[in-house]
Design a protein around this motif. Structure first.
Motif, mmCIF file in Angstrom:
data_model
loop_
_atom_site.group_PDB
_atom_site.id
_atom_site.type_symbol
_atom_site.label_atom_id
_atom_site.label_comp_id
_atom_site.label_asym_id
_atom_site.label_seq_id
_atom_site.Cartn_x
_atom_site.Cartn_y
_atom_site.Cartn_z
ATOM 1 N N TYR A 198 49.443 29.307 66.269
ATOM 2 C CA TYR A 198 49.517 28.089 65.438
ATOM 3 C C TYR A 198 49.550 26.803 66.248
ATOM 4 O O TYR A 198 49.251 25.731 65.741
ATOM 5 N N ASN A 205 48.214 30.482 60.256
ATOM 6 C CA ASN A 205 47.012 30.985 59.586
ATOM 7 C C ASN A 205 47.127 32.492 59.410
ATOM 8 O O ASN A 205 47.532 33.197 60.339
ATOM 9 N N GLY B 41 55.377 31.908 70.914
ATOM 10 C CA GLY B 41 55.088 31.964 69.479
ATOM 11 C C GLY B 41 53.853 31.175 69.075
ATOM 12 O O GLY B 41 53.047 31.636 68.277
ATOM 13 N N GLU B 42 53.697 29.980 69.643
ATOM 14 C CA GLU B 42 52.609 29.115 69.161
ATOM 15 C C GLU B 42 51.230 29.599 69.588
ATOM 16 O O GLU B 42 50.225 29.127 69.077
ATOM 17 N N ARG B 43 51.193 30.525 70.541
ATOM 18 C CA ARG B 43 49.862 31.048 70.901
ATOM 19 C C ARG B 43 49.749 32.551 70.643
ATOM 20 O O ARG B 43 48.871 33.225 71.174
ATOM 21 N N THR B 44 50.637 33.069 69.815
ATOM 22 C CA THR B 44 50.611 34.506 69.527
ATOM 23 C C THR B 44 49.853 34.807 68.235
ATOM 24 O O THR B 44 49.964 34.078 67.251
ATOM 25 N N VAL B 45 49.058 35.871 68.278
ATOM 26 C CA VAL B 45 48.381 36.376 67.086
ATOM 27 C C VAL B 45 48.843 37.808 66.853
ATOM 28 O O VAL B 45 48.717 38.663 67.733
ATOM 29 N N ASP B 63 50.497 33.211 63.645
ATOM 30 C CA ASP B 63 49.146 33.459 63.144
ATOM 31 C C ASP B 63 48.954 34.965 63.047
ATOM 32 O O ASP B 63 49.435 35.718 63.918
ATOM 33 N N SER B 86 45.227 33.385 73.820
ATOM 34 C CA SER B 86 46.151 33.828 72.788
ATOM 35 C C SER B 86 46.895 35.072 73.273
ATOM 36 O O SER B 86 46.356 35.868 74.038
#
Lengths: 353, 249
Positions: A198, A205, B41-45, B63, B86
């Protein structure tokens, strides 16, 4: 513009890269191996990724992942392989992910043969997976058209947030013709909806191919139905060849279409007013091209397909609405339709009067 | 006062809909803690499966991509290959990973995809109501093995960690449990290592975590803890089956 002599599968692959495709996953199957082979050489040169999947199922799901992360992605296969991919195609359509699926059609059902055929008409145009979704489905008749439609396919995929199907028969995939290739497109920024983390976005998303509730699922279906409806108004592509005064009108696409074109020319040399309606999109189907035929002039529609039993004929019937009799010239099993068979059939109908 | 315990940022504030006593909650929590502690967290899928784990879509504050059944490793391959910055992980159950997705997991592991797989093995299909899984114990009763799993017709439990550890590419393959506080702590460290390997670009890591299903096992949650101790651990030994770091040192 410079013309290059290329094989069908390779021309499609090269055009996809020029259209912005940067991810390809596929599994070997004849007659389309030139496409993954080409991609394995060409994609890394432009910073793209090629993966040979362990199966068609895995390959199409890799495309699902790449598309979910916002990259233009594609896969290719041939008939039996497309059946395996149908799960993934349905998920791509359910999640509304831009992507391209190429089906270089061979004979069927089952294993069929590896030779060119058009037995996948229903699958390609109406039911490429469960759940009642649609795609725009292109059926090129020449390699230049295959190139142009591949380029357009990615534009439509992005425009509609939907997978697009290109369904050349095996003949189009295998032949060589001179083509003019389009320019390389600039690769766009990763879209806002992509799942890559995100970051600074402020919200997460979630890419999913189903509704969390009945109400949400119905909304998803209704929104998709509106899109499909719009295609029927705006995106139908069809070639009408000498239909303005034709008394005998062929209905044929892809390789059958180009063979019918030769038949039209030869029949006209013999004084028979023949014409051709050649769908370029089979979804949406050009019903109006058939509906608008003058039934006081057109004596017969002759549906020509490399499929037994005929499949496109069902759509032709819907267009014609029973006003003009329909005859067929068919082949299957990998046998290419012969111009002489088409001419013979037409001349027999002329004799009957 | 210093705050020493809070809800991880990698989870949202929803109330869990997992059945009472289900260890998905525990495993989800310690995974979220690891993601917070690593600051990723902010770049985890998160690539979700089909099964009870799909419910994670309601809880992860990350995400996410929901896969078709069993295809999470293929989907994760697509995500990670086009977005290498990611941090990608799959969260899969035993039906998803060891049955319908066997091909996808084996080949992703064999390619050495640089992502993390969390494999939650509770020896049964939970979401669909308790049918036999490839990991169901011999003799274990399920709705499709009413007389207990019979190895003559149903085969034996599949040991995925051991199978995957046989491959050359994976860098870390281990099995943990979460039925005691000590095991939970160990599992969390294993999950951390599996993520750290990805951050270091080392390659494929798989952490199998033995879990329960009070609902379909037909037991109270507390009884599932001793069942795991007495039965599951005998079939699925805990341990590190492959650690490239240790092989090299």
């Amino acid at each position: 513009m410079e013309q290059i002599f290329m094989k069908g599968c390779e021309a499609i692959a090269e055009t996809a890269i020029r259209a912005g495709c940067r991810f390809f996953a596929g599994y070997p199957i004849t007659p389309q191996n030139e496409m993954p082979e080409y991609m394995s050489r060409a994609l890394p040169r432009v910073g793209g990724t090629f993966v040979q999947g362990e199966s068609e199922v895995a390959s199409v799901n890799m495309v699902y992942g790449a598309a979910a992360a916002g990259t233009l992605a594609m896969t290719s296969s041939s008939s039996p392989g497309i059946s395996l991919k149908s799960e993934g195609i349905s998920h791509l359509a359910g999640a509304r992910l831009p992507s391209l699926i190429v089906n270089v059609m061979r004979a069927g059902p089952g294993m069929g043969t590896i030779q060119p055929a058009q037995n996948d008409y229903f699958q390609a145009s109406k039911a490429s997976g469960h759940g009642g979704f649609r795609t725009i489905t292109f059926v090129p008749g020449t390699l230049q058209e295959a190139v142009d439609l591949t380029y357009l396919a990615f534009e439509y995929a992005v425009r509609d947030h939907n997978p697009v199907i290109l369904a050349p028969d095996g003949f189009i995939g295998a032949i060589m013709e001179p083509v003019t290739l389009p320019d390389f497109k600039e690769i766009p920024e990763t879209p806002d909806w992509a799942a890559i983390g995100y970051g600074k976005r402020g919200h997460i998303n979630l890419i999913k191919s189903g509704g969390a509730t009945e109400a949400e699922q119905q909304e998803i279906n209704e929104s998709a139905a509106k899109l499909y409806e719009r295609w029927t108004r705006e995106d139908v592509m069809v070639e009408a060849y000498h239909t303005e005064d034709a008394e005998y009108v062929f209905a044929a696409y892809g390789t059958s279409g180009r063979i019918c074109k030769s038949a039209v020319d030869e029949l006209r040399d013999r004084g028979i007013k023949a014409g051709l309606i050649r769908p370029i999109t089979i979804s949406p189907f050009p019903y109006n091209a058939f509906k608008n035929l003058d039934d006081t002039r057109v004596k017969y529609i002759i549906d020509v397909e490399m499929a037994i039993p005929a499949q496109m004929i069902e759509d032709v019937k819907m267009g014609v609405e029973g006003k003009i009799p329909i005859e067929t010239v068919l082949s299957s099993g990998g046998n290419i339709i012969r111009t002489s068979d088409i001419i013979q059939k037409t001349e027999a109908l002329v004799k009957e009067g | 006062m210093e705050k020493i315990y809070t809800r991880p940022n990698a989870l949202n504030k929803s109330v869990s809909g997992y059945c009472p006593g289900c260890m998905h909650s525990t495993i989800t929590k310690i995974t979220a803690q690891v993601i917070d502690e690593l600051g990723i967290g902010e770049r985890t899928v998160c690539v979700l499966p089909v099964g009870c784990g799909t419910l994670g879509a309601l809880y992860w504050n990350l995400d996410m991509v929901i896969s078709a059944h069993g295809r999470a490793p293929a989907v994760a391959t697509g995500v990670k290959r086009v977005s290498p910055d990611s941090v990608v992980f799959t969260y899969q159950g035993d039906g998803d990973l060891a049955s319908i997705g066997l091909s996808e997991i084996m080949h992703a592991a064999n390619r050495g995809e640089n992502y993390t797989v969390l494999f939650i093995n509770n020896s049964i299909y939970g979401m669909t109501g308790g049918q036999m899984a490839p990991t169901t114990l011999v003799g274990q009763k399920t709705t499709t093995t009413p007389g207990g799993r019979n190895p003559d017709t149903d085969g034996f439990p599949m040991k995925m960690a051991e199978l995957i550890a046989q491959l050359t590419s994976p860098v870390y393959v281990a099995r943990f449990a979460v039925n005691t506080p000590a095991y939970i702590n160990k599992a969390k460290e294993g999950i951390r290592k599996a993520f750290q390997n990805q951050l270091d670009g080392k390659g494929f890591s798989l952490v199998e975590i033995l879990s329960n299903c009070p609902t379909t096992w037909g037991m109270s949650p507390i009884d599932t803890l001793s069942y795991i101790n007495d039965n599951t651990l005998a079939e699925f030994p805990l341990g590190v089956f492959k650690d490239r770091e240790e092989e090299q040192s």
